[in-house]
Design a protein around this motif. Structure first.
Motif: not given
Length: 318
Positions: A62, A110-111, A114-115, A119-120
């Motif tokens: 992360k 990406d994982r 996630s959330g 993430e984006n």
């Protein structure tokens, strides 16, 4: 290619120095410690997170994605940061001590975020100039990047953007971050066959050598506006919290990397610039002081294409 449009504007400085610590990423946005508008009559100080945070084990993935996101926002503003960090971390190929094998399964980039906000992240809300972080990732034991070896392991780079943002990180991470920008093949390796049927490998990062500790390099741009970082920094500070921040000036384009000896001033108005295509390993930037002079190599292009007027011509290099 000759007759490059515009003139070079320096906007980023890279200092190479020795480093004997663990894998560490330090970022300080230029607005940290300054006030940001919170309401019509209210403001608050932007915090500075300069104390190192020890990142261990499974949290490393992360932290790496966060660092790659910041690098994308700084090195290639306006890019798709999700695609950028995939390119960067795929090339860096870090490995670290893990307790859960699922942490580094296919798609871990990406994982692991996630959330979450990371993430984006929407570039209009990603106020990098207002952010800071200091991650010590002691569990990273190495990288499979071709830029990581015994010689570069003890080297770090410090980036200073003209707005005031600074980054300090390992050599391999910084230079892979430069090669990961969209539209670049700097640092790629191309293979050709010479007249004796031997394979010749070309690498666009040959401009930077391990012996360059203590030296300075500059990123400059022929297009866009070098003051776009300063302008965006000001907007990030003056725009209310939670509101989108649109860039007011075009980001740098036609980017190239040069050594500290190079400069361009008003007296160089007659100077002409061009680049030599290298078939996939980073084009060579060339210049001459007047139409009567011979061209000389002064750096390498970060962007594969730089706008020009005269097209392909035969030139003599001194």
């Amino acid at each position: 290619m000759t007759g490059i449009n515009g003139y070079p504007q320096n906007y980023m400085k890279i200092l190479i120095s020795k480093w004997n610590g663990c894998f560490q990423f330090v970022f300080k946005g230029c607005n940290c410690g300054r006030e940001i508008k919170k309401g019509v009559f209210n403001s608050e100080l932007i915090p500075v997170y300069n104390q190192p945070i020890n990142v261990i084990g499974d949290e490393t993935s992360k932290a790496l994605v966060k660092c790659a996101t910041i690098l994308g926002s700084v090195m290639d503003p306006g890019c798709n940061v999700v695609e950028y960090r995939r390119r960067l971390l795929y090339r860096l190929r870090p490995y670290w001590n893990i307790s859960d094998r699922n942490v580094k399964r296919t798609g871990w980039i990406d994982r692991c975020v996630s959330g979450t906000f990371w993430e984006n992240p929407n570039p209009l809300y990603l106020r990098t100039h207002n952010m800071s972080m200091n991650y010590k990732m002691a569990d990273i034991t190495g990288c499979e990047s071709r830029l990581e070896n015994e010689s570069t392991a003890g080297i770090s780079c410090e980036i200073r953007v003209n707005c005031g943002c600074t980054i300090v990180a390992p050599f391999s991470l910084i230079w892979e971050a430069i090669t990961a920008v969209e539209g670049s093949f700097l640092g790629s390796t191309s293979a050709t066959i010479d007249q004796d049927d031997r394979i010749v490998l070309k690498d666009g990062l040959g401009l930077v050598q391990v012996e360059d500790v203590g030296r300075v390099f500059y990123l400059m741009a022929f297009g866009g506006d070098a003051d776009s970082y300063k302008s965006h920094s000001s907007s990030c500070r003056s725009t209310g919290v939670g509101k989108p921040v649109d860039p007011k000036l075009p980001w740098p384009t036609g980017r190239a990397l040069v050594r500290e000896e190079f400069s361009h001033a008003m007296k160089d108005i007659m100077r002409g610039y061009g680049y030599i295509e290298t078939e996939g390993s980073g084009n060579l930037l060339i210049c001459r002081n007047s139409p009567r002079d011979l061209y000389k190599i002064i750096g390498v292009c970060v962007d594969e294409f730089i706008a020009h007027k005269k097209g392909r011509q035969t030139v003599t290099i001194r």
